[in-house]
Motif scaffolding. Structure first.
Motif, mmCIF file in Angstrom:
data_model
loop_
_atom_site.group_PDB
_atom_site.id
_atom_site.type_symbol
_atom_site.label_atom_id
_atom_site.label_comp_id
_atom_site.label_asym_id
_atom_site.label_seq_id
_atom_site.Cartn_x
_atom_site.Cartn_y
_atom_site.Cartn_z
ATOM 1 N N GLU A 1 0.855 -1.188 0.000
ATOM 2 C CA GLU A 1 0.000 0.000 0.000
ATOM 3 C C GLU A 1 0.888 1.234 0.000
ATOM 4 O O GLU A 1 1.377 1.667 1.032
ATOM 5 C CB GLU A 1 -0.936 -0.033 1.218
ATOM 6 N N GLY A 2 1.125 1.772 -1.204
ATOM 7 C CA GLY A 2 2.008 2.920 -1.343
ATOM 8 C C GLY A 2 1.267 4.235 -1.293
ATOM 9 O O GLY A 2 0.071 4.297 -1.019
ATOM 10 N N THR A 3 1.989 5.302 -1.603
ATOM 11 C CA THR A 3 1.396 6.637 -1.549
ATOM 12 C C THR A 3 0.480 6.906 -2.729
ATOM 13 O O THR A 3 -0.588 7.500 -2.576
ATOM 14 C CB THR A 3 2.512 7.707 -1.502
ATOM 15 N N SER A 4 0.881 6.455 -3.905
ATOM 16 C CA SER A 4 0.103 6.764 -5.107
ATOM 17 C C SER A 4 -0.823 5.643 -5.533
ATOM 18 O O SER A 4 -1.777 5.869 -6.269
ATOM 19 C CB SER A 4 1.042 7.115 -6.264
ATOM 20 N N SER A 5 -0.562 4.422 -5.080
ATOM 21 C CA SER A 5 -1.417 3.298 -5.466
ATOM 22 C C SER A 5 -1.340 2.200 -4.422
ATOM 23 O O SER A 5 -0.414 2.155 -3.604
ATOM 24 C CB SER A 5 -1.000 2.732 -6.831
ATOM 25 N N THR A 6 -2.334 1.327 -4.482
ATOM 26 C CA THR A 6 -2.312 0.134 -3.635
ATOM 27 C C THR A 6 -2.293 -1.077 -4.551
ATOM 28 O O THR A 6 -2.952 -1.095 -5.592
ATOM 29 C CB THR A 6 -3.522 0.092 -2.676
#
Length: 490
Positions: A9-14
Motif C-alpha cells: 500500500e504505497g502513496t500513489s497506489s495500492t
C-alpha cells in the motif's frame, strides 16, 4: 500449489502481489489512490477508499488466477509510513481523511514544544523534530477535527498508521508492527513500547494506540477471508529486508515518491546522529534489528511535477534530454515539501538557480536528474560519517532505477557499485518474506541462499560531477528557511 499475498500500500497506489512458495511473482492487481490537497502543504487521502481499493486488488488477483483463499499460506502487509488514520472503534469507520506523510500542516504545532523535549524525543525515538512523523499529526486531528475530538473524549477513538488501519479492516484487531510504530515518534526504540512521557507531553492517551506486534507475527492474525496476516513491515524497512541486507553496513536506496536510504545497523541502536534517523528495521522472535535512515522527501514526486507542468512529456524524457547535455550551470533543489536528511528544514522550498538567457530545457532536465543523485550522496555522506565506514555497494530499487543515466551518475558520485536487481518488486518481496517467516515456512538463512540476478553499475572518476555536487550544496543552503525568511506560506 500454495501462495503468499503481499499487500503493498504505497502513496500513489495500492497493489496486491501473488507469490508462489519459491517467491516467483505470479501476478498482481493495482489501483491508484486519489490524493487531496485542501491547502498549500496539506496532503490527504480517503482512508475508506484506500482500504476498499486494497480489498478489491486482493480479490481481483485471486479471481484472475483462479485461486481460492485456502491456497494462501499467509498475508504480508507493507505500507507507506507515518500516514495516520483516525476511526471510531465501534463503527469501524474513518472519522476524517488520512493525513499523509508528506503533509506539512503541523509546521507550527511542533514549535509549541521545547528544545529539551525534542532532544529527548531524538534520544528515545531516533527521530527528529519535523512534521513528517505521525505524533504531531495525531495531535492536530484531536485538536482540529470535531468528530475526532468527540470520539477521543468519549473513549471511542482509535488511531493508527496504514498497516494498522488495513489490519483492523481485515481482522477487527487494532495492532501495529514495531517497524511502523517506530516512525510515529511515540515509540521508545530502546524499550520497544509506547513512551508515556512523550505521550503525556503530546496529550495523547495510550488507549487510542494499537497493540504492538513483531514484524513477523508468530501465530498470525486471522482475517475475514481466512488466511492470516503473518507479516507487517513499513515499506522502506521491507525494501531493506527484501534486498536481504542482513549484515551490519548493508545498504539500499529506494527511489519512489521520495528516496529513502537505509543501512542495517545491527541489534543495538546506533549513537544518535543529528541528521540521520534511527528506526526499527524488523523484529523476528526475540531479535530486533535497527536501521539508520536518510529520507529525501521529493524524488518521483519531483519528476511528476516536471511532467505536470509539461517540461517533460513522459519519464523516459529525463534520460533522453540529459544524455547529451550538461546542466549548463543550473542547479535544482527539489525541496517541494521541505528538506529531509541531513537538514530537516520544513521551511525550505524548491529552488532552481543559475538560469541565464542561454539556459535550455535540456539543462533544466539534466539538473533535475542530478539533483536526485546529489540528494542521495548527501545522505550517504552523513551515514558514512556516522558509522565510520565506506559504502562500497548499494542495492537500489524503485521506479527511477529504470533510468540508467541516473544510476550511472549515482554510482560515480558515490564511488560505489550500484546493483539494480532484475526483479524490482523488492518492497512487496520483503513483505512476502516476512509472511513466510511468520508462518514458519522459511528462515532468514534460507532467504540468504536465494539468488538475485541484476545489473551491476561500476563507478568512474568524474571530477566535474564531484565539483557540481559541492556547488549544489551551496544551492541547498540558499533554499533553507525560505518560508520563515519571507513569511510566505506556499
Amino acid at each position: 500449489m500454495a501462495y503468499y499475498l503481499a499487500i503493498d500500500e504505497g502513496t500513489s497506489s495500492t497493489r496486491t502481489l501473488l507469490f508462489d512458495e519459491k517467491f516467483n511473482l505470479i501476478d498482481f492487481s493495482q489501483k491508484e489512490i486519489n490524493m487531496y490537497y485542501p491547502k498549500p502543504g496539506w496532503v490527504e487521502q480517503d482512508a475508506e477508499e484506500l482500504y476498499q481499493k486494497t480489498e478489491e486488488t486482493m480479490l481481483e488477483v485471486l479471481e484472475k488466477n483462479n485461486i481460492s483463499w485456502n491456497e494462501i499460506i499467509g498475508i504480508g502487509i507493507t505500507n507507506q509510513r507515518e500516514t495516520v488514520v483516525a476511526w471510531d472503534k465501534n463503527k469501524g469507520k474513518a472519522l476524517t481523511r488520512a493525513i499523509v506523510w508528506q503533509c506539512r500542516r503541523t509546521d507550527e504545532l511542533i514549535n509549541r514544544y521545547s528544545a529539551s523535549f525534542w532532544n529527548e524525543v531524538k534520544r528515545k525515538t531516533g527521530l527528529v523534530k519535523d512534521p513528517y512523523f505521525s505524533g504531531s499529526k495525531i495531535v492536530w486531528m484531536i485538536e482540529n477535527v470535531p468528530a475526532v475530538k468527540e470520539a477521543y473524549e468519549n473513549g471511542n477513538l482509535k488511531v493508527g498508521t496504514i498497516e494498522s488501519w488495513l489490519a483492523f479492516k481485515l481482522s477487527g484487531k487494532h495492532i501495529s508492527d514495531l517497524s511502523n510504530a517506530s516512525r510515529t515518534q511515540l515509540l521508545n526504540i530502546h524499550t520497544l513500547d509506547w513512551d508515556d512521557e512523550i505521550l503525556n507531553t503530546f496529550g495523547i492517551k495510550k488507549d487510542i494506540l494499537p497493540q504492538l506486534v513483531n514484524t513477523a507475527i508468530e501465530g498470525g492474525i486471522e482475517t475475514k477471508f481466512g488466511p492470516k496476516i503473518y507479516g507487517m513491515i513499513g515499506d522502506q524497512q521491507s525494501a531493506l529486508f527484501g534486498q536481504r541486507a542482513f549484515e551490519i553496513g548493508d545498504s539500499k536506496c529506494t527511489y519512489g515518491t521520495g528516496a529513502f536510504v537505509l543501512m542495517n545497523s545491527g541489534n543495538t541502536p546506533p549513537k544518535p546522529h543529528p541528521g540521520l534517523l534511527t528506526s526499527i528495521g524488523w523484529k523476528i522472535k526475540d531479535e530486533t534489528i535497527y536501521s539508520l535512515e536518510g529520507s529525501i522527501f521529493t524524488v518521483g514526486a519531483f519528476f511528476k511535477w516536471l511532467k505536470d507542468i509539461e517540461i517533460i512529456d513522459d519519464y523516459p524524457d529525463l534520460e533522453k534530454y540529459s544524455l547529451d547535455n550538461d546542466n549548463g550551470g543550473v542547479y535544482i533543489v527539489p525541496a517541494l515539501s521541505g528538506l529531509g536528511t541531513p537538514y530537516w528544514d520544513a521551511d525550505a522550498r524548491g529552488l532552481i538557480i543559475g538560469l541565464t538567457r542561454g539556459t535550455k530545457k535540456e539543462n533544466i532536465i539534466r539538473a533535475a536528474l542530478e539533483s536526485v543523485a546529489f540528494s542521495v550522496r548527501d545522505v550517504i555522506d552523513s551515514m558514512q560519517e556516522a558509522v565510520w565506514t565506506k559504502i562500497k555497494k548499494m542495492n537500489v530499487d524503485g521506479g527511477a532505477t529504470k533510468n540508467k543515466l541516473l544510476m550511472k551518475i549515482q554510482s560515480d558520485l558515490l564511488n560505489a557499485e550500484i546493483f539494480v536487481p532484475e526483479f524490482q518488486e523488492i518492497t512487496a518481496l520483503g513483505a512476502a518474506f516476512m509472511a513466510a517467516i511468520g508462518s514458519e515456512n522459511l528462515s532468514i538463512n534460507e532467504i540468504k541462499n536465494l539468488q538475485f540476478s541484476g545489473i551491476k553499475i561500476m563507478p568512474e572518476e568524474n571530477e566535474k560531477l564531484e565539483r557540481d555536487y559541492y556547488i549544489w550544496k551551496e544551492a541547498v543552503l540558499r533554499s533553507k528557511g525560505w518560508i520563515k525568511s519571507t513569511n510566505i506560506n506556499f
